[in-house]
Design an enzyme around this catalytic site. Structure first.
Site, PDB file in Angstrom:
ATOM      1  N   LYS A  79       0.860  -1.190   0.000  1.00 44.39           N
ATOM      2  CA  LYS A  79       0.000   0.000   0.000  1.00 44.39           C
ATOM      3  C   LYS A  79       0.885   1.225   0.000  1.00 44.39           C
ATOM      4  CE  LYS A  79      -4.623   0.561   0.652  1.00 44.39           C
ATOM      5  NZ  LYS A  79      -5.684  -0.400   0.344  1.00 44.39           N
ATOM      6  N   PRO A 118      -6.305   2.501  -7.181  1.00 46.89           N
ATOM      7  CA  PRO A 118      -6.982   3.595  -6.476  1.00 46.89           C
ATOM      8  C   PRO A 118      -7.266   3.268  -5.014  1.00 46.89           C
ATOM      9  CG  PRO A 118      -8.489   2.456  -7.948  1.00 46.89           C
ATOM     10  CD  PRO A 118      -7.172   1.799  -8.133  1.00 46.89           C
ATOM     11  N   GLY A 185     -19.748   7.284   0.127  1.00 47.54           N
ATOM     12  CA  GLY A 185     -18.883   7.539  -1.023  1.00 47.54           C
ATOM     13  C   GLY A 185     -19.153   6.513  -2.097  1.00 47.54           C
ATOM     14  N   GLY A 188     -20.106   3.075  -0.275  1.00 42.15           N
ATOM     15  CA  GLY A 188     -21.265   3.161   0.629  1.00 42.15           C
ATOM     16  C   GLY A 188     -22.555   3.485  -0.107  1.00 42.15           C
TER      17      GLY A 188
HETATM   18  P1  NAD Z   1     -14.790   7.354  -0.838  1.00 39.73           P
HETATM   19  O1  NAD Z   1     -13.715   8.324  -0.492  1.00 39.73           O
HETATM   20  O2  NAD Z   1     -15.502   7.470  -2.129  1.00 39.73           O
HETATM   21  O3  NAD Z   1     -15.909   7.374   0.307  1.00 39.73           O
HETATM   22  C1  NAD Z   1     -15.644   7.493   1.662  1.00 39.73           C
HETATM   23  C2  NAD Z   1     -16.748   8.376   2.219  1.00 39.73           C
HETATM   24  O4  NAD Z   1     -16.641   8.394   3.638  1.00 39.73           O
HETATM   25  C3  NAD Z   1     -16.662   9.824   1.730  1.00 39.73           C
HETATM   26  O5  NAD Z   1     -17.871  10.204   1.115  1.00 39.73           O
HETATM   27  C4  NAD Z   1     -16.384  10.619   3.005  1.00 39.73           C
HETATM   28  O6  NAD Z   1     -16.978  11.895   2.998  1.00 39.73           O
HETATM   29  C5  NAD Z   1     -16.991   9.718   4.052  1.00 39.73           C
HETATM   30  N1  NAD Z   1     -16.488   9.902   5.405  1.00 39.73           N
HETATM   31  C6  NAD Z   1     -15.215  10.130   5.808  1.00 39.73           C
HETATM   32  N2  NAD Z   1     -15.180  10.253   7.150  1.00 39.73           N
HETATM   33  C7  NAD Z   1     -16.448  10.053   7.592  1.00 39.73           C
HETATM   34  C8  NAD Z   1     -17.048  10.018   8.878  1.00 39.73           C
HETATM   35  N3  NAD Z   1     -16.341  10.227   9.998  1.00 39.73           N
HETATM   36  N4  NAD Z   1     -18.367   9.779   8.963  1.00 39.73           N
HETATM   37  C9  NAD Z   1     -19.097   9.584   7.841  1.00 39.73           C
HETATM   38  N5  NAD Z   1     -18.596   9.607   6.601  1.00 39.73           N
HETATM   39  C10 NAD Z   1     -17.288   9.845   6.483  1.00 39.73           C
HETATM   40  O7  NAD Z   1     -14.144   5.921  -0.665  1.00 39.73           O
HETATM   41  P2  NAD Z   1     -14.751   4.535  -1.157  1.00 39.73           P
HETATM   42  O8  NAD Z   1     -14.082   4.147  -2.415  1.00 39.73           O
HETATM   43  O9  NAD Z   1     -16.234   4.585  -1.065  1.00 39.73           O
HETATM   44  O10 NAD Z   1     -14.184   3.568  -0.028  1.00 39.73           O
HETATM   45  C11 NAD Z   1     -14.831   3.459   1.238  1.00 39.73           C
HETATM   46  C12 NAD Z   1     -13.968   2.601   2.156  1.00 39.73           C
HETATM   47  O11 NAD Z   1     -13.818   1.316   1.568  1.00 39.73           O
HETATM   48  C13 NAD Z   1     -12.548   3.147   2.358  1.00 39.73           C
HETATM   49  O12 NAD Z   1     -12.169   2.900   3.683  1.00 39.73           O
HETATM   50  C14 NAD Z   1     -11.704   2.331   1.395  1.00 39.73           C
HETATM   51  O13 NAD Z   1     -10.370   2.179   1.829  1.00 39.73           O
HETATM   52  C15 NAD Z   1     -12.425   0.998   1.435  1.00 39.73           C
HETATM   53  N6  NAD Z   1     -12.231   0.198   0.226  1.00 39.73           N
HETATM   54  C16 NAD Z   1     -12.605   0.703  -0.981  1.00 39.73           C
HETATM   55  C17 NAD Z   1     -12.410  -0.065  -2.122  1.00 39.73           C
HETATM   56  C18 NAD Z   1     -12.831   0.436  -3.475  1.00 39.73           C
HETATM   57  O14 NAD Z   1     -12.824  -0.356  -4.422  1.00 39.73           O
HETATM   58  N7  NAD Z   1     -13.234   1.692  -3.622  1.00 39.73           N
HETATM   59  C19 NAD Z   1     -11.842  -1.354  -2.019  1.00 39.73           C
HETATM   60  C20 NAD Z   1     -11.506  -1.845  -0.755  1.00 39.73           C
HETATM   61  C21 NAD Z   1     -11.701  -1.055   0.358  1.00 39.73           C
HETATM   62  C1  PPY Z   2      -7.868  -2.379  -1.613  1.00 42.68           C
HETATM   63  O1  PPY Z   2      -8.623  -3.307  -1.965  1.00 42.68           O
HETATM   64  O2  PPY Z   2      -7.781  -2.037  -0.406  1.00 42.68           O
HETATM   65  C2  PPY Z   2      -7.047  -1.695  -2.592  1.00 42.68           C
HETATM   66  O3  PPY Z   2      -6.083  -1.056  -2.230  1.00 42.68           O
HETATM   67  C3  PPY Z   2      -7.423  -1.787  -4.031  1.00 42.68           C
HETATM   68  C4  PPY Z   2      -6.415  -2.492  -4.865  1.00 42.68           C
HETATM   69  C5  PPY Z   2      -6.509  -3.849  -5.036  1.00 42.68           C
HETATM   70  C6  PPY Z   2      -5.585  -4.503  -5.836  1.00 42.68           C
HETATM   71  C7  PPY Z   2      -4.604  -3.788  -6.491  1.00 42.68           C
HETATM   72  C8  PPY Z   2      -4.503  -2.417  -6.296  1.00 42.68           C
HETATM   73  C9  PPY Z   2      -5.425  -1.767  -5.508  1.00 42.68           C
END
Ligand code: NAD
Ligand code: PPY
Length: 349
Positions: A79, A118, A185, A188
């Site tokens: 990461k 990302p 986000g 969610g």
């Molecule tokens: P994102 O940035 O689009 O959404 C996160 C949301 O959380 C934002 O809208 C932000 O305003 C909100 N937020 C932050 N602090 C907050 C709080 N205290 N209370 C309420 N809302 C709050 O990110 P995402 O892509 O939706 O990812 C969400 C989570 O899932 C992250 O922790 C990310 O690491 C994890 N994740 C995402 C992916 C992916 O494919 N996008 C994969 C694995 C894990």
């Molecule tokens: C995650 O799932 O937490 C990520 O960081 C996404 C991801 C997964 C695999 C390759 C690069 C990023």
């Protein structure tokens, strides 16, 4: 303390750089390359200290190793974090571009031992630039020849995890159940859509009022960010940042199931044990949120079609049932059972 972070981490490389021009601190943590090159997203945000940034990178890299192994994907865990001089939305476009160019140089230096993607604060468009400049980024936009955002697959997997975990608690369907979502986000909001389409009653929050308005229009009840952990629910879904459940919250939260998108939901193993003591069933995060990794690695390394990605994402339910069985048989919390299961796989890799 940085000493505590680096001496308690079992990863294989931590690479850091401060770039004076962009006033940004870069940390790339490679936890393991046992199953293949390390991969994991680039997270960009303002941290309270560089030690906190390093702690985030190392913890998240360790979870990526577990995530890849649990999903059976041929990659290791890593990461990156970029500690920005100001919150992400206050960084101007030129400044951001320069920051990404520095990150591309870092990726080149590591020469493929680590591939990024990302994460919070970075997008598919950012991956276009990182890929152009380094060749070591997953998750480009479809326009640039990539598979596009991983968030829809992550959300699909989170919903599968919610269903499988709820079923384990005797809830055959989520229709009519109360679901509390923290964070609206990319992940969610889609989880909220799945839940509402299924007939669940959704209470949700975000620090961004615009996102709350969209969810309210879809039919969700909105509460203040500070209230979401007090909402009584059948399923709590943390989809904002990690480390939301400490021992105190584990002892107080009124829910039956926890399954979300956030990485590293628990602050400690003790928090997981407290949940288990209270009979609250947790879907281990590195399994529940692995749909995005399946999309990126499936499409870009293994040549899967979108349908094949979806098939694997639905398999998250089967993996969780195996974890819950092991948890019951071995008398340990699901998070411990999942780590033991994956560590056995890693030992034989
Ligand atoms: P994102 O940035 O689009 O959404 C996160 C949301 O959380 C934002 O809208 C932000 O305003 C909100 N937020 C932050 N602090 C907050 C709080 N205290 N209370 C309420 N809302 C709050 O990110 P995402 O892509 O939706 O990812 C969400 C989570 O899932 C992250 O922790 C990310 O690491 C994890 N994740 C995402 C992916 C992916 O494919 N996008 C994969 C694995 C894990
Ligand atoms: C995650 O799932 O937490 C990520 O960081 C996404 C991801 C997964 C695999 C390759 C690069 C990023």
């Amino acid at each position: 303390m940085i000493e505590e972070v680096v001496t308690t981490w079992d990863g294989s490389l931590l690479s850091t750089r401060y770039d004076a021009e962009t006033e940004s601190f870069f940390a790339i943590a490679i936890h393991s390359r046992k199953r293949g090159p390390a991969c994991g997203g680039t997270r960009a945000k303002h941290y309270e200290s560089y030690a906190a940034a390093v702690a985030d990178a190392t913890r998240l890299a360790s979870s990526m190793t577990l995530k890849m192994a649990a999903a059976g994907l041929p990659m290791g865990g890593g990461k990156s974090v970029i500690a920005l001089p100001a919150p992400r939305n206050e960084i101007g476009e030129d400044h951001w571009r320069r920051i990404l160019e520095v990150q591309a140089e870092n990726l080149q230096t590591l020469n493929g031992s680590y591939w990024t993607g990302p994460d919070v604060g970075t997008s598919a468009t950012d991956m276009d630039l990182l890929f152009d400049r380094s060749g070591f980024a997953f998750g480009r936009t479809e326009a640039a020849g990539g598979p596009g955002s991983s968030a829809p697959s992550t959300a699909e997997g989170v919903y599968v995890a919610m269903q499988a975990t709820a079923a384990e608690k005797g809830m055959e369907s989520l229709a009519g159940r109360r679901i509390a979502i923290q964070g609206l986000g990319a992940v969610g909001m889609d989880v909220a859509k799945f839940a509402l389409a299924d007939g669940a009653s959704v209470t949700a929050t975000d620090i961004d009022p615009g996102l709350c308005r969209i969810a309210a229009e879809m039919g969700a009840t909105i509460v203040e960010p500070s209230q979401i952990l007090d909402v009584e629910s059948d399923v709590f879904s943390p989809c904002a940042m990690g480390e939301v459940v400490d021992e105190e919250i584990a002892a107080a939260i009124r829910t039956s199931v926890i399954a979300g998108g956030a990485n590293n939901v628990l602050t400690s193993a003790a928090a997981g044990e407290e949940l288990a003591r209270r009979d609250i069933l947790l879907a281990p995060d590195f399994i529940a949120n692995s749909g995005g990794g399946m999309h990126l690695i499936g499409r870009e390394v293994l040549g899967w079609s979108p349908e094949e990605v979806s098939d694997h994402v639905r398999g998250i339910g089967t993996t969780l049932r195996e974890v819950f069985d092991r948890s019951r048989v071995n008398g340990v919390a699901p998070d411990r059972a999942a780590r033991d299961m994956v560590e056995t796989r890693l030992a034989s890799a």
